[in-house]
Design a protein around this motif. Structure first.
Motif, PDB file in Angstrom:
ATOM      1  N   PHE A  81       0.860  -1.182   0.000  1.00 38.75           N
ATOM      2  CA  PHE A  81       0.000   0.000   0.000  1.00 38.75           C
ATOM      3  C   PHE A  81       0.893   1.226   0.000  1.00 38.75           C
ATOM      4  O   PHE A  81       1.618   1.488   0.968  1.00 38.75           O
ATOM      5  N   ASP A  82       0.866   1.974  -1.079  1.00 37.82           N
ATOM      6  CA  ASP A  82       1.721   3.136  -1.255  1.00 37.82           C
ATOM      7  C   ASP A  82       0.991   4.388  -0.752  1.00 37.82           C
ATOM      8  O   ASP A  82       0.166   4.964  -1.461  1.00 37.82           O
ATOM      9  N   SER A  83       1.305   4.802   0.449  1.00 36.48           N
ATOM     10  CA  SER A  83       0.615   5.953   1.056  1.00 36.48           C
ATOM     11  C   SER A  83       1.046   7.282   0.436  1.00 36.48           C
ATOM     12  O   SER A  83       0.454   8.315   0.735  1.00 36.48           O
ATOM     13  N   THR A  84       2.077   7.260  -0.427  1.00 39.43           N
ATOM     14  CA  THR A  84       2.440   8.486  -1.142  1.00 39.43           C
ATOM     15  C   THR A  84       1.571   8.657  -2.391  1.00 39.43           C
ATOM     16  O   THR A  84       1.542   9.735  -2.985  1.00 39.43           O
ATOM     17  N   LEU A  85       0.864   7.594  -2.777  1.00 36.05           N
ATOM     18  CA  LEU A  85       0.011   7.623  -3.958  1.00 36.05           C
ATOM     19  C   LEU A  85      -1.468   7.604  -3.612  1.00 36.05           C
ATOM     20  O   LEU A  85      -2.285   8.230  -4.285  1.00 36.05           O
ATOM     21  N   TRP A  86      -1.802   6.881  -2.512  1.00 37.96           N
ATOM     22  CA  TRP A  86      -3.210   6.681  -2.162  1.00 37.96           C
ATOM     23  C   TRP A  86      -3.558   7.332  -0.826  1.00 37.96           C
ATOM     24  O   TRP A  86      -2.823   7.189   0.152  1.00 37.96           O
ATOM     25  N   ASN A  87      -4.701   7.994  -0.787  1.00 37.19           N
ATOM     26  CA  ASN A  87      -5.315   8.447   0.465  1.00 37.19           C
ATOM     27  C   ASN A  87      -6.252   7.348   0.948  1.00 37.19           C
ATOM     28  O   ASN A  87      -6.757   6.557   0.146  1.00 37.19           O
ATOM     29  N   ASP A  88      -6.525   7.294   2.246  1.00 35.74           N
ATOM     30  CA  ASP A  88      -7.445   6.270   2.758  1.00 35.74           C
ATOM     31  C   ASP A  88      -8.774   6.860   3.242  1.00 35.74           C
ATOM     32  O   ASP A  88      -9.483   6.255   4.038  1.00 35.74           O
ATOM     33  N   HIS A  89      -9.110   8.052   2.703  1.00 34.93           N
ATOM     34  CA  HIS A  89     -10.408   8.660   3.017  1.00 34.93           C
ATOM     35  C   HIS A  89     -10.707   9.734   1.982  1.00 34.93           C
ATOM     36  O   HIS A  89      -9.802  10.294   1.362  1.00 34.93           O
ATOM     37  N   ILE A  90     -11.978  10.012   1.782  1.00 40.58           N
ATOM     38  CA  ILE A  90     -12.388  11.057   0.869  1.00 40.58           C
ATOM     39  C   ILE A  90     -12.095  12.412   1.493  1.00 40.58           C
ATOM     40  O   ILE A  90     -12.035  12.539   2.712  1.00 40.58           O
ATOM     41  N   TRP A  91     -11.913  13.429   0.655  1.00 35.13           N
ATOM     42  CA  TRP A  91     -11.350  14.705   1.122  1.00 35.13           C
ATOM     43  C   TRP A  91     -12.169  15.401   2.198  1.00 35.13           C
ATOM     44  O   TRP A  91     -11.628  16.110   3.037  1.00 35.13           O
ATOM     45  N   TYR A  92     -13.478  15.197   2.236  1.00 35.75           N
ATOM     46  CA  TYR A  92     -14.307  15.940   3.183  1.00 35.75           C
ATOM     47  C   TYR A  92     -14.556  15.177   4.485  1.00 35.75           C
ATOM     48  O   TYR A  92     -15.328  15.625   5.333  1.00 35.75           O
ATOM     49  N   GLU A  93     -13.903  14.039   4.661  1.00 36.06           N
ATOM     50  CA  GLU A  93     -14.067  13.259   5.891  1.00 36.06           C
ATOM     51  C   GLU A  93     -12.716  12.943   6.519  1.00 36.06           C
ATOM     52  O   GLU A  93     -11.685  12.986   5.858  1.00 36.06           O
ATOM     53  N   LYS A  94     -12.726  12.600   7.796  1.00 36.88           N
ATOM     54  CA  LYS A  94     -11.535  12.096   8.461  1.00 36.88           C
ATOM     55  C   LYS A  94     -11.516  10.578   8.314  1.00 36.88           C
ATOM     56  O   LYS A  94     -12.560   9.934   8.260  1.00 36.88           O
ATOM     57  N   PRO A  95     -10.317   9.965   8.243  1.00 36.25           N
ATOM     58  CA  PRO A  95     -10.269   8.508   8.091  1.00 36.25           C
ATOM     59  C   PRO A  95     -10.783   7.791   9.333  1.00 36.25           C
ATOM     60  O   PRO A  95     -10.483   8.193  10.458  1.00 36.25           O
ATOM     61  N   ASN A  96     -11.559   6.749   9.128  1.00 33.55           N
ATOM     62  CA  ASN A  96     -12.018   5.934  10.251  1.00 33.55           C
ATOM     63  C   ASN A  96     -10.835   5.119  10.764  1.00 33.55           C
ATOM     64  O   ASN A  96     -10.159   4.448   9.985  1.00 33.55           O
ATOM     65  N   PRO A  97     -10.549   5.164  12.065  1.00 28.70           N
ATOM     66  CA  PRO A  97      -9.369   4.464  12.592  1.00 28.70           C
ATOM     67  C   PRO A  97      -9.468   2.938  12.572  1.00 28.70           C
ATOM     68  O   PRO A  97      -8.447   2.248  12.692  1.00 28.70           O
ATOM     69  N   THR A  98     -10.684   2.401  12.427  1.00 33.00           N
ATOM     70  CA  THR A  98     -10.826   0.948  12.337  1.00 33.00           C
ATOM     71  C   THR A  98     -10.259   0.476  11.001  1.00 33.00           C
ATOM     72  O   THR A  98     -10.681   0.942   9.949  1.00 33.00           O
ATOM     73  N   LYS A  99      -9.304  -0.426  11.044  1.00 36.12           N
ATOM     74  CA  LYS A  99      -8.632  -0.883   9.827  1.00 36.12           C
ATOM     75  C   LYS A  99      -9.487  -1.905   9.082  1.00 36.12           C
ATOM     76  O   LYS A  99      -9.833  -2.952   9.636  1.00 36.12           O
ATOM     77  N   ASN A 100      -9.827  -1.592   7.852  1.00 39.66           N
ATOM     78  CA  ASN A 100     -10.589  -2.541   7.034  1.00 39.66           C
ATOM     79  C   ASN A 100     -10.056  -2.594   5.607  1.00 39.66           C
ATOM     80  O   ASN A 100     -10.802  -2.836   4.662  1.00 39.66           O
ATOM     81  N   TYR A 101      -8.752  -2.365   5.459  1.00 41.15           N
ATOM     82  CA  TYR A 101      -8.136  -2.473   4.138  1.00 41.15           C
ATOM     83  C   TYR A 101      -6.667  -2.847   4.296  1.00 41.15           C
ATOM     84  O   TYR A 101      -6.039  -2.585   5.331  1.00 41.15           O
ATOM     85  N   THR A 102      -6.121  -3.473   3.247  1.00 42.71           N
ATOM     86  CA  THR A 102      -4.702  -3.805   3.224  1.00 42.71           C
ATOM     87  C   THR A 102      -4.296  -4.110   1.793  1.00 42.71           C
ATOM     88  O   THR A 102      -5.159  -4.354   0.934  1.00 42.71           O
ATOM     89  N   ALA A 103      -3.015  -4.102   1.527  1.00 46.83           N
ATOM     90  CA  ALA A 103      -2.478  -4.573   0.252  1.00 46.83           C
ATOM     91  C   ALA A 103      -1.623  -5.791   0.563  1.00 46.83           C
ATOM     92  O   ALA A 103      -0.653  -5.712   1.325  1.00 46.83           O
ATOM     93  N   GLU A 104      -1.991  -6.924   0.005  1.00 44.06           N
ATOM     94  CA  GLU A 104      -1.254  -8.155   0.241  1.00 44.06           C
ATOM     95  C   GLU A 104      -1.435  -9.099  -0.932  1.00 44.06           C
ATOM     96  O   GLU A 104      -2.461  -9.081  -1.612  1.00 44.06           O
ATOM     97  N   ASN A 105      -0.415  -9.906  -1.177  1.00 41.31           N
ATOM     98  CA  ASN A 105      -0.448 -10.874  -2.273  1.00 41.31           C
ATOM     99  C   ASN A 105      -0.813 -10.224  -3.604  1.00 41.31           C
ATOM    100  O   ASN A 105      -1.522 -10.809  -4.435  1.00 41.31           O
ATOM    101  N   GLY A 106      -0.347  -8.995  -3.801  1.00 42.05           N
ATOM    102  CA  GLY A 106      -0.586  -8.299  -5.060  1.00 42.05           C
ATOM    103  C   GLY A 106      -2.002  -7.817  -5.255  1.00 42.05           C
ATOM    104  O   GLY A 106      -2.438  -7.612  -6.394  1.00 42.05           O
ATOM    105  N   MET A 107      -2.738  -7.607  -4.155  1.00 37.74           N
ATOM    106  CA  MET A 107      -4.113  -7.122  -4.259  1.00 37.74           C
ATOM    107  C   MET A 107      -4.421  -6.118  -3.161  1.00 37.74           C
ATOM    108  O   MET A 107      -3.933  -6.255  -2.030  1.00 37.74           O
ATOM    109  N   LEU A 108      -5.251  -5.131  -3.511  1.00 32.20           N
ATOM    110  CA  LEU A 108      -5.834  -4.260  -2.505  1.00 32.20           C
ATOM    111  C   LEU A 108      -7.121  -4.912  -2.038  1.00 32.20           C
ATOM    112  O   LEU A 108      -7.946  -5.328  -2.861  1.00 32.20           O
ATOM    113  N   LYS A 109      -7.299  -5.021  -0.728  1.00 35.02           N
ATOM    114  CA  LYS A 109      -8.512  -5.616  -0.166  1.00 35.02           C
ATOM    115  C   LYS A 109      -9.189  -4.604   0.759  1.00 35.02           C
ATOM    116  O   LYS A 109      -8.545  -4.032   1.638  1.00 35.02           O
ATOM    117  N   ILE A 110     -10.473  -4.387   0.532  1.00 31.30           N
ATOM    118  CA  ILE A 110     -11.293  -3.535   1.405  1.00 31.30           C
ATOM    119  C   ILE A 110     -12.503  -4.367   1.796  1.00 31.30           C
ATOM    120  O   ILE A 110     -13.190  -4.913   0.925  1.00 31.30           O
TER     121      ILE A 110
END
Length: 226
Positions: free
Chosen positions: A11-40
């Motif tokens: 998961f490249d945090s320099t390329l991807w944001n984890d929330h839409i611009w008008y909201e704060k990110p939810n601290p509960t983790k429900n995404y990851t990048a593993e085995n060559g896939m993004l999972k949400i």
């Protein structure tokens, strides 16, 4: 020419944001990048509610015109609303190209409920918005197969006055609309809309992920300098 290629080896945090611009990110983790896939995946947060997760390139990557494609397997369950779209928020305008929006919990032909009582998506929508609430064209593609059972390719060829949508490499619909703003890429798993509200039948956890194998973008030769 290939201009964007995300294979999700991490998961490249320099390329991807984890929330839409008008909201704060939810601290509960429900995404990851593993085995060559993004999972949400669907997950309840500390308040006990299912919450939206948006992964986007706002401020990191944008492009005007081109061919944009995602290969993904969709989640199942009432209330799930996965999407792949192009978006911009210049000034007060909200131009948008929805390449794929699926509603597993929606009434037929959006999906069906299996013997275990779990909703599965069999159709998805593609829509072009000139601005918020100004729709230029929409289409419901009835894939007639469980889109949570296998990976499929969802794409759009975006030209200045035309947007052509593809499913697994085959053209399915064209909208004639003038769209000239640069847009960024959005991947999200939201809840509600035509899928209804999630409930106890909605599977939670990584095993029921919106799995994205890749996202790629190409620029069309004649628009290389746009």
């Amino acid at each position: 020419m290939l201009t964007f290629a995300e294979e999700f080896n991490r998961f490249d945090s320099t390329l991807w944001n984890d929330h839409i611009w008008y909201e704060k990110p939810n601290p509960t983790k429900n995404y990851t990048a593993e085995n060559g896939m993004l999972k949400i995946w669907p997950q309840r947060d500390a308040s006990g509610k299912f919450f939206n997760r948006t992964i986007d390139t706002d401020g990191r990557f944008e492009q005007r015109y081109g061919y944009f494609e995602m290969e993904a397997k969709l989640p199942r369950g009432k209330g799930t609303w996965p999407a792949f779209w192009l978006f911009a928020h210049p000034d007060k305008r909200r131009p948008e190209i929805d390449v794929m929006e699926a509603y597993a919990g929606g009434e037929d032909p959006w999906g069906y409920t299996d013997a275990d009582g779990v909703s599965r998506p069999t159709s998805y929508g593609a829509t072009v918005w000139l601005d918020e609430d100004v729709e230029a064209g929409k289409y419901q593609h009835q894939a007639k197969k469980d889109l949570s059972a296998a990976f499929h390719k969802y794409a759009v060829r975006w030209e200045p006055d035309r947007q052509t949508f593809y499913f697994d490499g085959k053209k399915i619909h064209t909208v004639e609309a003038r769209m000239t703003d640069k847009m960024y890429i959005m991947l999200d798993l939201w809840f509600g809309s035509s899928s209804g509200e999630p409930d106890a039948s909605t599977p939670q956890g990584k095993g029921n992920s919106f799995e994205i194998n890749y996202v790629r973008a190409w620029q069309l030769k004649r628009f290389m300098n746009e």
